[in-house]
Design a protein around this motif. Structure first.
Motif, PDB file in Angstrom:
ATOM      1  N   VAL A 138       0.778  -1.092  -0.105  1.00  0.00           N
ATOM      2  CA  VAL A 138       0.163   0.082  -0.089  1.00  0.00           C
ATOM      3  C   VAL A 138       0.836   1.268   0.112  1.00  0.00           C
ATOM      4  O   VAL A 138       0.517   2.397  -0.762  1.00  0.00           O
ATOM      5  N   THR A 139       1.892   1.320   0.641  1.00  0.00           N
ATOM      6  CA  THR A 139       2.840   2.489   0.666  1.00  0.00           C
ATOM      7  C   THR A 139       3.388   2.589  -0.555  1.00  0.00           C
ATOM      8  O   THR A 139       3.567   3.813  -0.870  1.00  0.00           O
ATOM      9  N   SER A 140       3.896   1.552  -1.240  1.00  0.00           N
ATOM     10  CA  SER A 140       4.561   1.868  -2.665  1.00  0.00           C
ATOM     11  C   SER A 140       3.518   2.244  -3.344  1.00  0.00           C
ATOM     12  O   SER A 140       3.909   3.003  -4.477  1.00  0.00           O
ATOM     13  N   GLU A 141       2.322   1.700  -3.652  1.00  0.00           N
ATOM     14  CA  GLU A 141       1.142   2.034  -4.603  1.00  0.00           C
ATOM     15  C   GLU A 141       0.812   3.780  -4.311  1.00  0.00           C
ATOM     16  O   GLU A 141       0.768   4.380  -5.185  1.00  0.00           O
ATOM     17  N   LEU A 142       0.770   3.990  -3.182  1.00  0.00           N
ATOM     18  CA  LEU A 142       0.572   5.457  -2.686  1.00  0.00           C
ATOM     19  C   LEU A 142       1.700   6.246  -3.214  1.00  0.00           C
ATOM     20  O   LEU A 142       1.513   7.605  -3.721  1.00  0.00           O
ATOM     21  N   LYS A 143       3.050   5.835  -3.114  1.00  0.00           N
ATOM     22  CA  LYS A 143       4.195   6.890  -3.390  1.00  0.00           C
ATOM     23  C   LYS A 143       4.270   6.866  -4.983  1.00  0.00           C
ATOM     24  O   LYS A 143       4.162   7.820  -5.694  1.00  0.00           O
ATOM     25  N   THR A 144       3.925   5.792  -5.703  1.00  0.00           N
ATOM     26  CA  THR A 144       3.908   5.834  -7.363  1.00  0.00           C
ATOM     27  C   THR A 144       2.596   6.539  -7.638  1.00  0.00           C
ATOM     28  O   THR A 144       2.808   7.254  -8.574  1.00  0.00           O
TER      29      THR A 144
END
Length: 261
Positions: A192-198
């Motif tokens: 989820v953190t990676s998706e928000l950053k992307t």
């Protein structure tokens, strides 16, 4: 057993139950009522206390009803839905539109685009979990495990190594030999953190051309002495015109789909 492990296992059981065909559901309904407590005991027996005694039926049903409230959010967090919805919301803000497209349209568009992106994963889940379970070649526990492996593969591909290492260090987890050993309790927040950053990176790139239009319009209005007129009113038609001329929706949908690689 930790609360995170209980929630993960219970949610996986509910997710598999929702995905099972109606034929399996009809067979479960045709079973004797006395078999229902036994099935629940077998599914949740290991979650009970010591001595091999599982939870009571009423407690099991209470846990299931509680997990139903978080199951939709959990499933959406394990797919491409988050990135797509955040990018579309940022695009609406960049265009200067408050309620157009409405939230229902953005959510529906994100859902169907997520189904398109997740089609290969869902096909593998059907081939390895749903169809064998319907044919009776595997049990429910094996079906849940096979389905979880396919979602695990998708999530691990989209997760940054730095985010994964951060949550692994916070959980004081040992070093993993390979990506398949990463548990969902660590993979899910890292994903989820990676998706928000992307999503925010894509949103930043979307904002730049519209920001240039706002600056140009604002400078022109200031030079003409029209300080009382809002630059947003004047720049909105130009931003919409630019977005339509470059076929923005097709470019955005194609870019979002290809960003999952």
């Amino acid at each position: 057993m930790s609360l995170a492990r209980i929630i993960t296992r219970g949610s996986a059981i509910l997710a598999c139950a929702i995905l099972l065909p109606t034929q399996a559901f009809a067979q479960a309904q045709a079973a004797a009522p006395s078999a229902i407590p036994g099935a629940l005991d077998r599914a949740f027996g290991s979650m009970g206390g010591t001595g091999g005694q599982g939870m009571t039926l009423s407690l099991q049903l209470l846990m299931i009803m509680g997990l139903l409230t978080i199951l939709p959010s959990l499933i959406l967090m394990m797919t491409s839905f988050t990135r797509i919805l955040v990018v579309l919301s940022i695009l609406r803000q960049a265009l200067g539109l408050q309620q157009s497209p409405p939230n229902q349209v953005l959510i529906g568009l994100s859902l169907f685009l997520s189904l398109f992106v997740m089609a290969p994963t869902l096909e593998q889940v059907s081939n390895r979990a749903i169809q064998p379970y319907s044919a009776g070649t595997i049990n429910s526990e094996q079906a849940i495990q096979n389905a979880g492996q396919e979602f695990h593969k998708f999530m691990i591909r989209q997760t940054r190594e730095r985010d994964l290492s951060m949550f692994a260090e916070m959980a004081k987890a040992p070093k993993f030999q390979n990506t398949a050993d990463v548990p969902f309790s660590i993979l899910l927040p890292a994903f989820v953190t990676s998706e928000l950053k992307t999503a925010f990176q894509i949103g930043f790139m979307l904002f730049l051309p519209f920001l240039v239009i706002d600056l140009v319009v604002s400078s022109v209005l200031m030079s003409l002495g029209m300080m009382m007129m809002s630059p947003m009113i004047v720049s909105l038609p130009f931003k919409l015109l630019l977005f339509v001329l470059v076929d923005g929706w097709a470019l955005l949908m194609g870019s979002l789909a290809s960003s999952f690689g």
